[in-house]
Design an enzyme around this catalytic site. Sequence first.
Site, PDB file in Angstrom:
ATOM      1  N   ASN A   9       0.874  -1.177   0.000  1.00  0.00           N
ATOM      2  CA  ASN A   9       0.000   0.000   0.000  1.00  0.00           C
ATOM      3  C   ASN A   9       0.908   1.222   0.000  1.00  0.00           C
ATOM      4  OD1 ASN A   9      -1.738   2.092   0.566  1.00  0.00           O
ATOM      5  ND2 ASN A   9      -2.226   1.419   2.650  1.00  0.00           N
ATOM      6  N   HIS A  96      -9.408   1.460   5.269  1.00  0.00           N
ATOM      7  CA  HIS A  96      -8.103   1.587   5.937  1.00  0.00           C
ATOM      8  C   HIS A  96      -8.237   2.546   7.113  1.00  0.00           C
ATOM      9  CE1 HIS A  96      -3.939   2.671   6.674  1.00  0.00           C
ATOM     10  NE2 HIS A  96      -3.625   1.548   6.065  1.00  0.00           N
ATOM     11  N   GLU A 165      -5.266  -4.890  10.979  1.00  0.00           N
ATOM     12  CA  GLU A 165      -4.232  -3.872  11.123  1.00  0.00           C
ATOM     13  C   GLU A 165      -4.424  -3.114  12.435  1.00  0.00           C
ATOM     14  OE1 GLU A 165      -2.331  -2.804   7.140  1.00  0.00           O
ATOM     15  OE2 GLU A 165      -3.961  -1.397   7.471  1.00  0.00           O
ATOM     16  N   GLY A 171       2.912   2.130  10.798  1.00  0.00           N
ATOM     17  CA  GLY A 171       3.880   3.206  10.597  1.00  0.00           C
ATOM     18  C   GLY A 171       4.674   3.576  11.835  1.00  0.00           C
ATOM     19  N   SER A 204       3.704  -2.238  10.368  1.00  0.00           N
ATOM     20  CA  SER A 204       5.153  -2.356  10.550  1.00  0.00           C
ATOM     21  C   SER A 204       5.709  -3.727  10.169  1.00  0.00           C
ATOM     22  CB  SER A 204       5.543  -1.972  11.978  1.00  0.00           C
ATOM     23  OG  SER A 204       5.216  -0.618  12.232  1.00  0.00           O
TER      24      SER A 204
END
Length: 243
Positions: A9, A96, A165, A171, A204
């Site tokens: 992504n 998302h 997620e 991140g 991550s």
Amino acid sequence: MRKIVIAGNWKMFKTQAESKEFLQGFLPHLEETPETREVLLCPPFTGLSVLSKYLHGSRVQLGAQNLHWEEFGAYTGEISGPMLSEIGVRYVIVGHSERRQYFGETDATVNLRLRAAQRHGLMPILCVGETKQQRDAGETESLIINQLDKDLVDIDQENLVIAYEPIWAIGTGDTCEATEANRVIGLIRSKLGNPNVSIQYGGSVKPNNIDEIMAQPEIDGVLVGGASLEPESFARLVNYQEL
Ligand code: PGA
């Protein structure tokens, strides 16, 4: 059969020129990739047509990062299913956490977008996951079950990928323990009508943790942000080692 799906992504990264440069570095690595692994790139909308052109004939599938639920109309800034499928897009990320957090996406709009994706022959990747606060409060399971209940109303589970997620892991470099991701993904699977839905982990994922993540029995792939931006690191993810 549960398919393994390794997806990059790119979020709001890469111009068309940068996308082409990425492919030059990345595509040769696919010679080592087992056929059973589906490889997918999700660039920003402006990158879709250039990738579509250069990926023609390669095994890499193309994914978008969002779609609107209507076919056309006065919806400034949106893009529709037919516009995506016309240029060869096969997958689309829906819900998302960055869409939910920064752009007001709700479970109701996520559900509309999922339905639209399926109506137009696109394979949606539904993202679910909890915040740090929700995890610390012991709400992970109830939050995820609630998201699934609302997001999956009237959704065909034969044509669906889910990505777990945890928001605190996106991140941040703070990966969820592989065994914990496996546990939550097992819980998600237990709530589905179709046990063969591929369920990815995202947050991550890096070259140094991919092998352990993919060794987990419930995890069918990964949805990757940062580490999908460099050809070498995404190649290492796609060519993960079976432990
Ligand atoms: P990250 O992003 O790999 O940079 O943590 C994952 C995602 O947002 O899908």
